[in-house]
Each structure stands twice: as structure tokens, then as C-alpha cells.
Design an enzyme around this catalytic site. Structure first.
Site, PDB file in Angstrom:
ATOM      1  N   GLU A 162     -20.040  21.527 -14.891  1.00  0.00           N
ATOM      2  CA  GLU A 162     -20.340  20.185 -15.420  1.00  0.00           C
ATOM      3  C   GLU A 162     -19.498  19.129 -14.728  1.00  0.00           C
ATOM      4  O   GLU A 162     -19.970  18.036 -14.403  1.00  0.00           O
ATOM      5  CB  GLU A 162     -20.097  20.138 -16.932  1.00  0.00           C
ATOM      6  CG  GLU A 162     -21.198  20.842 -17.720  1.00  0.00           C
ATOM      7  CD  GLU A 162     -20.926  20.914 -19.214  1.00  0.00           C
ATOM      8  OE1 GLU A 162     -21.849  21.221 -19.947  1.00  0.00           O
ATOM      9  OE2 GLU A 162     -19.777  20.667 -19.647  1.00  0.00           O
TER      10      GLU A 162
ATOM     11  N   SER B  85       0.827  -1.220   0.000  1.00  0.00           N
ATOM     12  CA  SER B  85       0.000   0.000   0.000  1.00  0.00           C
ATOM     13  C   SER B  85       0.857   1.264   0.000  1.00  0.00           C
ATOM     14  O   SER B  85       0.331   2.370   0.014  1.00  0.00           O
ATOM     15  CB  SER B  85      -0.916   0.003   1.232  1.00  0.00           C
ATOM     16  OG  SER B  85      -0.161  -0.147   2.410  1.00  0.00           O
TER      17      SER B  85
ATOM     18  N   GLN C  82      -7.143  -2.086   4.401  1.00  0.00           N
ATOM     19  CA  GLN C  82      -6.143  -1.319   3.668  1.00  0.00           C
ATOM     20  C   GLN C  82      -6.780  -0.592   2.471  1.00  0.00           C
ATOM     21  O   GLN C  82      -6.267   0.415   2.003  1.00  0.00           O
ATOM     22  CB  GLN C  82      -5.038  -2.274   3.198  1.00  0.00           C
ATOM     23  CG  GLN C  82      -3.901  -1.593   2.486  1.00  0.00           C
ATOM     24  CD  GLN C  82      -2.708  -2.514   2.376  1.00  0.00           C
ATOM     25  OE1 GLN C  82      -2.025  -2.756   3.359  1.00  0.00           O
ATOM     26  NE2 GLN C  82      -2.464  -3.039   1.200  1.00  0.00           N
TER      27      GLN C  82
ATOM     28  N   SER D  56     -15.033  24.941 -27.945  1.00  0.00           N
ATOM     29  CA  SER D  56     -15.169  23.682 -28.668  1.00  0.00           C
ATOM     30  C   SER D  56     -14.138  23.670 -29.782  1.00  0.00           C
ATOM     31  O   SER D  56     -13.851  24.707 -30.380  1.00  0.00           O
ATOM     32  CB  SER D  56     -16.573  23.588 -29.249  1.00  0.00           C
ATOM     33  OG  SER D  56     -16.589  22.718 -30.358  1.00  0.00           O
TER      34      SER D  56
ATOM     35  N   LYS E  23      -8.169   3.555   2.146  1.00  0.00           N
ATOM     36  CA  LYS E  23      -7.454   4.823   1.969  1.00  0.00           C
ATOM     37  C   LYS E  23      -7.712   5.506   0.641  1.00  0.00           C
ATOM     38  O   LYS E  23      -7.981   6.713   0.599  1.00  0.00           O
ATOM     39  CB  LYS E  23      -5.960   4.598   2.179  1.00  0.00           C
ATOM     40  CG  LYS E  23      -5.648   4.349   3.634  1.00  0.00           C
ATOM     41  CD  LYS E  23      -4.280   3.785   3.845  1.00  0.00           C
ATOM     42  CE  LYS E  23      -4.238   2.973   5.105  1.00  0.00           C
ATOM     43  NZ  LYS E  23      -5.100   1.761   5.060  1.00  0.00           N
TER      44      LYS E  23
ATOM     45  N   LYS F 200     -18.937  28.252 -29.337  1.00  0.00           N
ATOM     46  CA  LYS F 200     -19.248  27.642 -28.043  1.00  0.00           C
ATOM     47  C   LYS F 200     -18.401  28.172 -26.885  1.00  0.00           C
ATOM     48  O   LYS F 200     -17.216  28.411 -27.027  1.00  0.00           O
ATOM     49  CB  LYS F 200     -19.048  26.122 -28.113  1.00  0.00           C
ATOM     50  CG  LYS F 200     -20.038  25.386 -28.977  1.00  0.00           C
ATOM     51  CD  LYS F 200     -21.471  25.429 -28.453  1.00  0.00           C
ATOM     52  CE  LYS F 200     -21.658  24.549 -27.246  1.00  0.00           C
ATOM     53  NZ  LYS F 200     -21.580  23.139 -27.559  1.00  0.00           N
TER      54      LYS F 200
ATOM     55  N   THR G  61     -40.840  26.067  -9.989  1.00  0.00           N
ATOM     56  CA  THR G  61     -41.152  24.712  -9.525  1.00  0.00           C
ATOM     57  C   THR G  61     -41.388  23.931 -10.808  1.00  0.00           C
ATOM     58  O   THR G  61     -41.909  24.490 -11.784  1.00  0.00           O
ATOM     59  CB  THR G  61     -42.406  24.660  -8.618  1.00  0.00           C
ATOM     60  OG1 THR G  61     -43.521  25.144  -9.368  1.00  0.00           O
ATOM     61  CG2 THR G  61     -42.253  25.484  -7.354  1.00  0.00           C
ATOM     62  N   HIS G  62     -40.970  22.695 -10.829  1.00  0.00           N
ATOM     63  CA  HIS G  62     -41.058  21.864 -12.046  1.00  0.00           C
ATOM     64  C   HIS G  62     -40.344  22.534 -13.220  1.00  0.00           C
ATOM     65  O   HIS G  62     -40.726  22.333 -14.370  1.00  0.00           O
ATOM     66  CB  HIS G  62     -42.514  21.568 -12.417  1.00  0.00           C
ATOM     67  CG  HIS G  62     -43.342  21.116 -11.257  1.00  0.00           C
ATOM     68  ND1 HIS G  62     -43.424  19.802 -10.862  1.00  0.00           N
ATOM     69  CD2 HIS G  62     -44.085  21.813 -10.360  1.00  0.00           C
ATOM     70  CE1 HIS G  62     -44.202  19.703  -9.791  1.00  0.00           C
ATOM     71  NE2 HIS G  62     -44.613  20.927  -9.459  1.00  0.00           N
TER      72      HIS G  62
ATOM     73  N   TYR H  77      -9.326  -6.501  13.050  1.00  0.00           N
ATOM     74  CA  TYR H  77      -8.694  -6.004  11.833  1.00  0.00           C
ATOM     75  C   TYR H  77      -8.629  -7.089  10.758  1.00  0.00           C
ATOM     76  O   TYR H  77      -8.327  -8.249  11.037  1.00  0.00           O
ATOM     77  CB  TYR H  77      -7.262  -5.507  12.124  1.00  0.00           C
ATOM     78  CG  TYR H  77      -6.557  -5.038  10.872  1.00  0.00           C
ATOM     79  CD1 TYR H  77      -6.689  -3.726  10.442  1.00  0.00           C
ATOM     80  CD2 TYR H  77      -5.811  -5.921  10.088  1.00  0.00           C
ATOM     81  CE1 TYR H  77      -6.082  -3.300   9.268  1.00  0.00           C
ATOM     82  CE2 TYR H  77      -5.203  -5.505   8.911  1.00  0.00           C
ATOM     83  CZ  TYR H  77      -5.343  -4.184   8.506  1.00  0.00           C
ATOM     84  OH  TYR H  77      -4.749  -3.767   7.342  1.00  0.00           O
TER      85      TYR H  77
HETATM   86  N1  ARG Z   1      -1.098  -1.214   5.478  1.00  0.00           N
HETATM   87  C1  ARG Z   1      -1.992  -1.748   6.448  1.00  0.00           C
HETATM   88  C2  ARG Z   1      -3.362  -1.059   6.330  1.00  0.00           C
HETATM   89  O1  ARG Z   1      -3.449  -0.077   5.721  1.00  0.00           O
HETATM   90  C3  ARG Z   1      -1.463  -1.518   7.822  1.00  0.00           C
HETATM   91  C4  ARG Z   1      -1.959  -2.479   8.818  1.00  0.00           C
HETATM   92  C5  ARG Z   1      -1.426  -3.827   8.530  1.00  0.00           C
HETATM   93  N2  ARG Z   1      -1.767  -4.761   9.532  1.00  0.00           N
HETATM   94  C6  ARG Z   1      -1.722  -6.093   9.330  1.00  0.00           C
HETATM   95  N3  ARG Z   1      -2.106  -6.826  10.307  1.00  0.00           N
HETATM   96  N4  ARG Z   1      -1.336  -6.577   8.200  1.00  0.00           N
HETATM   97  O2  ARG Z   1      -4.354  -1.525   6.846  1.00  0.00           O
END
Ligand code: ARG
Length: 465
Positions: free
Chosen positions: A298, A31, A330, A285, A333, A291, A163-164, A325
Site C-alpha cells: 500500500e 541549503s 538550488q 489493526s 536537490k 486484520k 482482463t477488466h 544559472y
Molecule cells: N547552493 C547553490 C545551489 O545549490 C550553489 C550554487 C550557488 N551559486 C550562486 N551563484 N549563488 O545551486
């Protein structure tokens, strides 16, 4: 040493494995390409953790000092673009920790005492998102100020309210703009509220169950500016509801800006010709020389779909995960980062674009004159003369039908013509049939009378000060 164990040296969990991770798997699971964006927050969090470990006597004070200066140097390297990010080291956390250990040796290896990447990453994301939320709040405020400036200039500018998408009743352009101010006000409230739940410390949860070291979570929370700690270790490392909330607030806000954009697009089209958007926000354009396209609004409308996509993505990411977890997390993000980037850029460009809007008052007024916008005022006039509203409505409907046939507005019909529809009509009727009369009569909080619009702008400015 065999080649395998040499390869494994890069990996922090290497001891248990008898072969290195496959190249494709490395690419698939890494990551670092996107989470390196958290580096500054990772370092801030690590320093707070190290200081706590030192204060609690879990590691030596000399180690704390070495760790702090090592991390400081690493931050400088990162900011100078000199830090070498390695895919082999998976993520931002392992990259920084490995560099620290290379620099300072054993003290670097002690930093991860009583901590897991699971509570570390949750902390980093919360720190990043808190700062980003503050940026969003400041950007909303700038946009609100642009909006107020424009509304103030047009507190008396008459346009048709729709309206409408059909002419309904006259409003002022300032009043119309202030509707968006209200939406932005609620958007800011949503982000400020979401910030409270972002601002809790996961560190101390370690992998999932807490840690056996005598840690002081409150100390870390305080030094990182958190309002408190996450109270359950399993929850602390596993939930990402705060990211979902942020993305939900961003989605609602983008929806508001998308509606506004749709109006800017309509109003700037030559069919409406109510406004002109400054050239720097438009493009031409390549084939049609005449244009001038409203690309920015947009794209705001288009990017709204992208932010909704991230919301659905994050919700779906979480829905099937057992506690605590999982590596799935991951994937939180990129959608979060892209949501924030999209929203922040949209807010900044919008504030500037509003400053570049010019209004064609004559066209707005003409459009309000053309759609029988004061028909309701005539009905209300008759009610005030004693006719029940439903009957008054019917009288006016017939008068409008006549006006349509004659190709003229109610205000253009002579009194004698109007009186054919009701003998209660006398020459004071023309005061209510004018656009100005119609506006001025809606003189209560929330109404479109120019005096009310001006007061709402004063209240809004006070709120922002
Ligand atoms: N790069 C991982 C994430 O974003 C960090 C945590 C990793 N933890 C693990 N137990 N592999 O979630």
C-alpha cells in the site's frame, strides 16, 4: 571594524555589500541542511580541480599537496560527525571551503581559482547521481533475482489471467510474474541510458562563460570518471535535465511497482486468497483483531504519487528559467534526493517481500476453473474443425450462457449437451477445455505454456549474469 563588516567576514562575496543578510533571508536561502549530503563528492571534485590547477601551473604544487591533505582531514571530520555545519555559510561548498581556509590558510583560498559554485554544484550533483544510479541498477538486479526465483517455483502454477479484472484465460503465476520482469528490465535500461547523460563534467564552465585560466577539463573529467565534458559552459551550469530524466525513470519504475503492489493487495485479500505476504511486511489493526494489512505494498502505491510529484516539481522548476544559472536551481536537490531515497528503499524492501510470499495454489486453480477461462479454447477448437472464428465465438457464447444458467463450467457439461451447440464437437473437446490443455497450447515465445515460461526464466537469468 564596524559590526557589519565583522558579520560580513563569513560571506565569500562580502565586499560589495553594505549590510549583512537578514536573518530570515539567511534561513530562506541556505541549503546546507540538505546539500551537506554532497560533501564527499564536493571534496572529490575539489581534489580533482586542485590537481589540475597544479598540473597546469595555475597554482603551486605545494598548494595542491596542502589542499589535498586539508580536504582529506575535513572528510574525516565529516564522516566522524565532528564537522560543524554553519547556516551562515549557506551551503556545503562554502562550509568546506571556509574550513579548509581556516586549516591551511592561503592555499585554501586558491582552490576556487577558475571555478564557480555554479559549475561546482552541477559537478557534485552529477557525481552523487551517478553513484546513486549505480546503486539503483544493483538494487533492480536484486529485485529481478527475487522475481525470477518466485517465477521459477511457479512456472506451472495455474491462475486466472484477467482482463477488466474479470477471469479471461488461464495463465501460470510464473508467466504473470515474468511480465514484471520485463518491466523491470526496461526500467534498468532507462537508468543505464540516463547514466550516460549524467556522466559529463560541468567543471570548467565556471560561473557561465568559462574561465581565462589555461585549464585542462579533459584531465578533470578523466580523473573523476566522467565520459567527457559538457560542451557548452552555459548549458553546463544551468540545465538539470539529467535529474529530471532520473526522476522520470524513477516515476515509470514506481508506476510498475505500484501496479504490482495493487495486485499483491488484491491477491492477499481474503476475497482472492491467492497469496500470503509474510507477517513482517504487514501490520494489524488497533481495533479489529482479525486484520492483517498489506502495508508495504500500500505504501509503495502511495509513495508512487510522491515521486510523480517530484518529477512535476523539477519540470516546473526548470520551465521558466532563462540561461544560465539561477538560484532556483538550488531547489533541485530535495526532490532528487527524496526520489532516490524513496526508490532505493522501495526496491530493497520489495526484493525481500517477494521472498516472503507464499502461494495458495488450490485457490488460484479454483478461481481459474470458475470463470469460463477456457471459452476461447473451445472457439479455437471449432475453428480448427472448419468453423469461421466469428461463428465459433457465437457458438461458445451460447454454451457459456447455458453453463451460467446451469451453474457449471464448460468442462462440466456432458458431451451431448455441448453437441447441442455444434455437431462438430466430439469427445476430444475435453482436452482443450482443461486448464492444463489451454496453457500447453500457448506454446510460442511470449506465451504462457509452462515450457515457454521456463525458457523465459533461463533467458532472463542469462541476461543478469
Ligand atoms: N547552493 C547553490 C545551489 O545549490 C550553489 C550554487 C550557488 N551559486 C550562486 N551563484 N549563488 O545551486
Amino acid at each position: 571594524m564596524s559590526e557589519n563588516s565583522l558579520n560580513k567576514k563569513a560571506e565569500s562575496w562580502s565586499g560589495r555589500f553594505s549590510e549583512p543578510v537578514a536573518e530570515l533571508v539567511k534561513q530562506y536561502t541556505a541549503s546546507v541542511s540538505f546539500d551537506k549530503r554532497l560533501a564527499e563528492f564536493d571534496i572529490t571534485g575539489s581534489i580533482a580541480h586542485a590537481r589540475m590547477l597544479g598540473a597546469q601551473g595555475i597554482i603551486a604544487q605545494t598548494d595542491v599537496i596542502t589542499i589535498e591533505s586539508g580536504l582529506g582531514e575535513i572528510l574525516d571530520e565529516i564522516n566522524a560527525g565532528q564537522f560543524e555545519w554553519l547556516l551562515d555559510l549557506e551551503d556545503v561548498h562554502l562550509n568546506i571551503e571556509k574550513r579548509l581556509t581556516d586549516k591551511i590558510g592561503d592555499a585554501g583560498k586558491r582552490l576556487h581559482t577558475g571555478r564557480s559554485r555554479n559549475d561546482q554544484v552541477a559537478t557534485d550533483v552529477r557525481l552523487w547521481l551517478r553513484a546513486t544510479t549505480d546503486d539503483v541498477l544493483a538494487s533492480i538486479k536484486s529485485l529481478q533475482i527475487s522475481l525470477l526465483d518466485l517465477a521459477e517455483q511457479h512456472a506451472e502454477t495455474i491462475m486466472p489471467g484477467f482482463t477488466h479484472l474479470q477471469v479471461a484465460q488461464p495463465v501460470t503465476f510464473g508467466h504473470h510474474l515474468m511480465a514484471y520482469f520485463e518491466m523491470l528490465k526496461r526500467d534498468a535500461e532507462r537508468f543505464a541510458d540516463c547514466r550516460k547523460r549524467i556522466n559529463r563534467l560541468p567543471l570548467g564552465a565556471a560561473a557561465l562563460a568559462g574561465t581565462s585560466y589555461p585549464i585542462n577539463r579533459e584531465m578533470v573529467a578523466k580523473s573523476l570518471g566522467f565520459d567527457g565534458v559538457c560542451e557548452n559552459s552555459l548549458d553546463a551550469v544551468s540545465d538539470r535535465d539529467f535529474s529530471i530524466e532520473f526522476t522520470a525513470a524513477a516515476s515509470v519504475m514506481m508506476m510498475h511497482l505500484s501496479r504490482f503492489s495493487e495486485e499483491l493487495i488484491l491477491w492477499s485479500s481474503p476475497r482472492f486468497a491467492f497469496i500470503d505476504i509474510a507477517d513482517r511486511f504487514c501490520t494489524g489493526s488497533s481495533i479489529m483483531p482479525q486484520k492483517k494489512n498489506p502495508d508495504v505494498p500500500e505504501l509503495v502505491r502511495g509513495k508512487t504519487g510522491r515521486v510523480y510529484g517530484h518529477l512535476v516539481g523539477l519540470l516546473t522548476l526548470m520551465k521558466g528559467q532563462p540561461l544560465a544559472y539561477n538560484k532556483d536551481n538550488q531547489e533541485d536537490k530535495e526532490p532528487l534526493f527524496d526520489t532516490a531515497d524513496t526508490l532505493l528503499m522501495t526496491l530493497k524492501i520489495y526484493a525481500d517481500m517477494l521472498r516472503g510470499i507464499s502461494v495458495n495454489k488450490a485457490n488460484m486453480r479454483q478461481a481459474a476453473l470458475e470463470g469460463f477461462a477456457t471459452a476461447t479454447d473451445l472457439a479455437d477448437y471449432l475453428v480448427k474443425k472448419g468453423i469461421p472464428f466469428r461463428d465459433a465465438h457465437e457458438v461458445v457464447a451460447l454454451a457459456v450462457k447455458h453453463g451460467v444458467q446451469q451453474g457449471c463450467d464448460l468442462a462440466d457439461l456432458p458431451l451431448i449437451e455441448l453437441q447441442k451447440f455444434s455437431p462438430m464437437i466430439s469427445d476430444d473437446v475435453y482436452q482443450v477445455l482443461t486448464l492444463e490443455g489451454s496453457l500447453a497450447s500457448r506454446d510460442h515465445v511470449g506465451g504462457t505454456a509452462p515450457t515457454q515460461v521456463k525458457q523465459s526464466i533461463v533467458r532472463a537469468r542469462k541476461l543478469l549474469s
